[in-house]
Design an enzyme around this catalytic site. Structure first.
Site, PDB file in Angstrom:
ATOM      1  N   LEU A  89     -33.161  15.963  -4.508  1.00 30.37           N
ATOM      2  CA  LEU A  89     -34.438  15.728  -4.189  1.00 30.37           C
ATOM      3  C   LEU A  89     -35.792  14.966  -5.600  1.00 30.37           C
ATOM      4  O   LEU A  89     -35.703  15.389  -6.556  1.00 30.37           O
ATOM      5  CB  LEU A  89     -35.995  17.140  -3.804  1.00 30.37           C
ATOM      6  CG  LEU A  89     -34.560  17.503  -2.774  1.00 30.37           C
ATOM      7  CD1 LEU A  89     -36.497  18.858  -2.162  1.00 30.37           C
ATOM      8  CD2 LEU A  89     -34.675  16.695  -1.592  1.00 30.37           C
ATOM      9  N   HIS A  90     -36.536  13.647  -4.676  1.00 25.25           N
ATOM     10  CA  HIS A  90     -37.118  12.780  -6.028  1.00 25.25           C
ATOM     11  C   HIS A  90     -38.783  13.099  -4.617  1.00 25.25           C
ATOM     12  O   HIS A  90     -38.708  13.479  -3.940  1.00 25.25           O
ATOM     13  CB  HIS A  90     -36.869  11.321  -5.940  1.00 25.25           C
ATOM     14  CG  HIS A  90     -36.146  10.874  -4.690  1.00 25.25           C
ATOM     15  ND1 HIS A  90     -36.813  10.407  -3.812  1.00 25.25           N
ATOM     16  CD2 HIS A  90     -34.596  10.209  -4.105  1.00 25.25           C
ATOM     17  CE1 HIS A  90     -35.990   9.607  -2.817  1.00 25.25           C
ATOM     18  NE2 HIS A  90     -34.396   9.987  -3.435  1.00 25.25           N
ATOM     19  N   GLY A 125     -36.053   8.690   6.674  1.00 24.53           N
ATOM     20  CA  GLY A 125     -36.545   7.870   5.695  1.00 24.53           C
ATOM     21  C   GLY A 125     -36.210   6.359   6.158  1.00 24.53           C
ATOM     22  O   GLY A 125     -34.646   5.676   6.570  1.00 24.53           O
ATOM     23  N   GLN A 158     -29.414   3.820   9.521  1.00 19.17           N
ATOM     24  CA  GLN A 158     -29.269   5.371   9.923  1.00 19.17           C
ATOM     25  C   GLN A 158     -29.939   5.950  10.811  1.00 19.17           C
ATOM     26  O   GLN A 158     -29.661   6.387  11.903  1.00 19.17           O
ATOM     27  CB  GLN A 158     -29.259   6.392   8.636  1.00 19.17           C
ATOM     28  CG  GLN A 158     -28.937   7.464   8.739  1.00 19.17           C
ATOM     29  CD  GLN A 158     -28.927   8.152   7.464  1.00 19.17           C
ATOM     30  OE1 GLN A 158     -28.074   8.470   6.858  1.00 19.17           O
ATOM     31  NE2 GLN A 158     -30.402   9.182   6.891  1.00 19.17           N
ATOM     32  N   SER A 197     -34.066   6.431  -5.316  1.00 13.23           N
ATOM     33  CA  SER A 197     -32.977   6.940  -4.697  1.00 13.23           C
ATOM     34  C   SER A 197     -32.439   8.090  -5.461  1.00 13.23           C
ATOM     35  O   SER A 197     -32.615   8.017  -7.164  1.00 13.23           O
ATOM     36  CB  SER A 197     -31.777   5.996  -4.317  1.00 13.23           C
ATOM     37  OG  SER A 197     -30.712   6.009  -4.459  1.00 13.23           O
ATOM     38  N   ARG A 242     -29.601   8.250  -5.973  1.00 10.90           N
ATOM     39  CA  ARG A 242     -28.651   7.058  -6.983  1.00 10.90           C
ATOM     40  C   ARG A 242     -29.444   6.399  -7.963  1.00 10.90           C
ATOM     41  O   ARG A 242     -28.744   6.347  -8.894  1.00 10.90           O
ATOM     42  CB  ARG A 242     -27.419   6.740  -5.983  1.00 10.90           C
ATOM     43  CG  ARG A 242     -26.901   7.199  -5.056  1.00 10.90           C
ATOM     44  CD  ARG A 242     -25.995   5.850  -4.420  1.00 10.90           C
ATOM     45  NE  ARG A 242     -24.639   7.067  -3.587  1.00 10.90           N
ATOM     46  CZ  ARG A 242     -25.227   7.668  -2.399  1.00 10.90           C
ATOM     47  NH1 ARG A 242     -25.566   7.243  -1.592  1.00 10.90           N
ATOM     48  NH2 ARG A 242     -23.605   8.234  -1.369  1.00 10.90           N
ATOM     49  N   GLY A 248     -39.519  10.217  -3.204  1.00  7.26           N
ATOM     50  CA  GLY A 248     -39.643   9.996  -1.602  1.00  7.26           C
ATOM     51  C   GLY A 248     -39.140  11.120  -0.402  1.00  7.26           C
ATOM     52  O   GLY A 248     -39.702  11.249   0.334  1.00  7.26           O
ATOM     53  N   HIS A 249     -37.946  12.051  -1.042  1.00  7.72           N
ATOM     54  CA  HIS A 249     -38.030  13.455  -0.309  1.00  7.72           C
ATOM     55  C   HIS A 249     -38.923  14.262  -0.157  1.00  7.72           C
ATOM     56  O   HIS A 249     -39.737  14.509   1.576  1.00  7.72           O
ATOM     57  CB  HIS A 249     -36.913  13.865  -0.694  1.00  7.72           C
ATOM     58  CG  HIS A 249     -35.845  13.410  -0.669  1.00  7.72           C
ATOM     59  ND1 HIS A 249     -35.474  13.414  -2.111  1.00  7.72           N
ATOM     60  CD2 HIS A 249     -34.723  13.360   0.319  1.00  7.72           C
ATOM     61  CE1 HIS A 249     -33.604  13.208  -2.119  1.00  7.72           C
ATOM     62  NE2 HIS A 249     -33.204  12.790  -0.907  1.00  7.72           N
ATOM     63  N   MET A 307     -30.353  16.044   0.926  1.00  7.31           N
ATOM     64  CA  MET A 307     -28.732  16.290   0.863  1.00  7.31           C
ATOM     65  C   MET A 307     -29.543  16.428  -0.808  1.00  7.31           C
ATOM     66  O   MET A 307     -28.650  16.453  -1.622  1.00  7.31           O
ATOM     67  CB  MET A 307     -28.325  14.550   0.671  1.00  7.31           C
ATOM     68  CG  MET A 307     -27.487  14.347   2.293  1.00  7.31           C
ATOM     69  SD  MET A 307     -25.987  14.045   1.871  1.00  7.31           S
ATOM     70  CE  MET A 307     -25.655  12.255   0.822  1.00  7.31           C
TER      71      MET A 307
HETATM   72  P1  AMP Z   1     -30.549  11.483   1.219  1.00  5.22           P
HETATM   73  O1  AMP Z   1     -31.034  12.831   0.372  1.00  5.22           O
HETATM   74  O2  AMP Z   1     -30.014  10.825   0.162  1.00  5.22           O
HETATM   75  O3  AMP Z   1     -29.841  11.608   2.508  1.00  5.22           O
HETATM   76  O4  AMP Z   1     -31.883  11.259   2.017  1.00  5.22           O
HETATM   77  C1  AMP Z   1     -32.747  12.445   2.480  1.00  5.22           C
HETATM   78  C2  AMP Z   1     -33.696  11.427   4.073  1.00  5.22           C
HETATM   79  O5  AMP Z   1     -35.006  10.890   2.650  1.00  5.22           O
HETATM   80  C3  AMP Z   1     -33.419  10.412   4.841  1.00  5.22           C
HETATM   81  O6  AMP Z   1     -33.788  10.272   5.619  1.00  5.22           O
HETATM   82  C4  AMP Z   1     -33.265   9.211   4.059  1.00  5.22           C
HETATM   83  O7  AMP Z   1     -33.598   7.898   4.543  1.00  5.22           O
HETATM   84  C5  AMP Z   1     -35.052  10.140   2.869  1.00  5.22           C
HETATM   85  N1  AMP Z   1     -35.110   8.875   2.178  1.00  5.22           N
HETATM   86  C6  AMP Z   1     -34.876   8.477   0.941  1.00  5.22           C
HETATM   87  N2  AMP Z   1     -35.166   7.802  -0.390  1.00  5.22           N
HETATM   88  C7  AMP Z   1     -36.155   7.638   0.141  1.00  5.22           C
HETATM   89  C8  AMP Z   1     -37.788   7.159  -0.259  1.00  5.22           C
HETATM   90  N3  AMP Z   1     -36.441   5.908  -1.626  1.00  5.22           N
HETATM   91  N4  AMP Z   1     -38.618   6.758   0.170  1.00  5.22           N
HETATM   92  C9  AMP Z   1     -38.289   7.215   1.710  1.00  5.22           C
HETATM   93  N5  AMP Z   1     -37.105   8.290   1.789  1.00  5.22           N
HETATM   94  C10 AMP Z   1     -36.218   8.650   1.551  1.00  5.22           C
END
Ligand code: AMP
Length: 288
Positions: free
Chosen positions: A31-32, A144, A150, A182, A184, A34-35, A28
């Site tokens: 991006l950080h 993730g 999920q 995150s 958030r 983790g992404h 979504m």
């Molecule tokens: P989001 O943009 O929050 O919907 O996340 C997109 C993808 O990134 C999802 O598959 C999440 O599970 C993954 N994700 C979010 N935070 C992390 C994290 N800290 N480490 C690894 N993957 C993550």
């Protein structure tokens, strides 16, 4: 890095598809690191398509859809060093048009945890993920592990609706003190940021207790709740089976310790997936 904004642009993926396995990383945006780790992981598997779309269908009426951070330029800059093959960033009308109300009904893995607390959330997630799978037709999709339920709910959809692709759950990227990254986390100010570490501390305490031989789930969950005492509200703190997310009394085999808590203005989730057997206790992936 080819920027695709419309369904028509997606035709350009055909040339890519001819060159190897297509690996989708749905996000979504905001991006950080983790992404970016997911994108790196995807690059080890094949040709990478990152999608960026803030999906209204997965937010409840009182949730943060309106204030969710959106900055495509920042996201493209963050992705540039990793050079994914394509980025799909559709507008809301491009993605949904005028929807008639058809959606994917989640299976039983969506019944508890976040599914119980966020009505309609997983139907929204599955609907957009199914649309992305149909539009992009990836061979592999990387999600993730941080969003553990999920992953398992999507896995159930892929199996039941016969999507032809492989799912990969990538490990959770964390700050040095253990806080799971995150989008958030940016809602967290100084004191809240310090308290937010209680989620990962609680999970580490569960792992330590298992390593000491504790197997009683009620005792393990109580330990988790104790660590979460500094949070403003604990929504759940559970140890369940993987992949079915069923309740157990005795921790054995593959289990997930999962938490959701409110810290200041942020609703945070985290989990740890553990294999518990005679050999010991090891962190593992959700998918075989
Ligand atoms: P989001 O943009 O929050 O919907 O996340 C997109 C993808 O990134 C999802 O598959 C999440 O599970 C993954 N994700 C979010 N935070 C992390 C994290 N800290 N480490 C690894 N993957 C993550």
């Amino acid at each position: 890095m080819d920027l695709l904004r419309s369904r028509q642009d997606l035709e350009r993926l055909d040339a890519l598809r001819a060159g190897g396995r297509l690996v989708l990383v749905p996000t979504m945006g905001a991006l950080h690191a983790g992404h970016l780790d997911l994108v790196r992981r995807a690059g080890e598997i094949g040709l990478v398509v990152v999608s960026i779309f803030v999906n209204p269908a997965q937010f409840g009426p009182d949730e943060d859809f309106d204030r969710y951070p959106r900055d495509l330029d920042h996201d493209l800059e963050a992705l540039a060093p990793l050079a994914p093959d394509a980025v799909f960033a559709p507008s809301l009308p491009e993605m949904y048009g005028a929807p008639s109300g058809v959606s994917v009904v989640p299976g039983p893995r969506a019944d508890g945890l976040c599914g119980a607390l966020r009505p309609g959330h997983f139907a929204g997630v599955l609907t957009v993920v199914a649309k992305l799978f149909n539009l992009i037709r990836p061979d592999v999709a990387v999600f993730g592990r941080k969003d553990g339920q999920q992953c398992l709910v999507i896995d159930e959809m892929v199996r039941d609706l016969d999507f032809h692709l492989r799912l990969v759950d990538a490990p959770t990227t964390r700050e040095d003190d253990g806080l799971a990254l995150s989008s958030r986390n940016r809602y967290l100010g100084g004191e809240d940021r310090r308290r937010a570490v209680c989620l990962s501390r609680g999970l580490a305490a569960v792992k330590a207790a298992l390593e000491e031989g504790e197997r009683d789930v009620a005792g393990l969950e109580a330990r988790l709740v104790r660590e979460l005492a500094v949070a403003d509200d604990v929504e759940y703190a559970k140890i369940l089976t993987v992949p079915d997310l069923s309740r157990i009394e005795h921790a054995e085999g593959k289990v997930i310790a999962a938490v959701a808590a409110q810290v200041g203005p942020a609703r945070l989730i985290d989990n740890m997936v553990l294999n518990v057997d005679e050999q010991g206790v090891t962190e593992t992936s959700l998918f075989p």
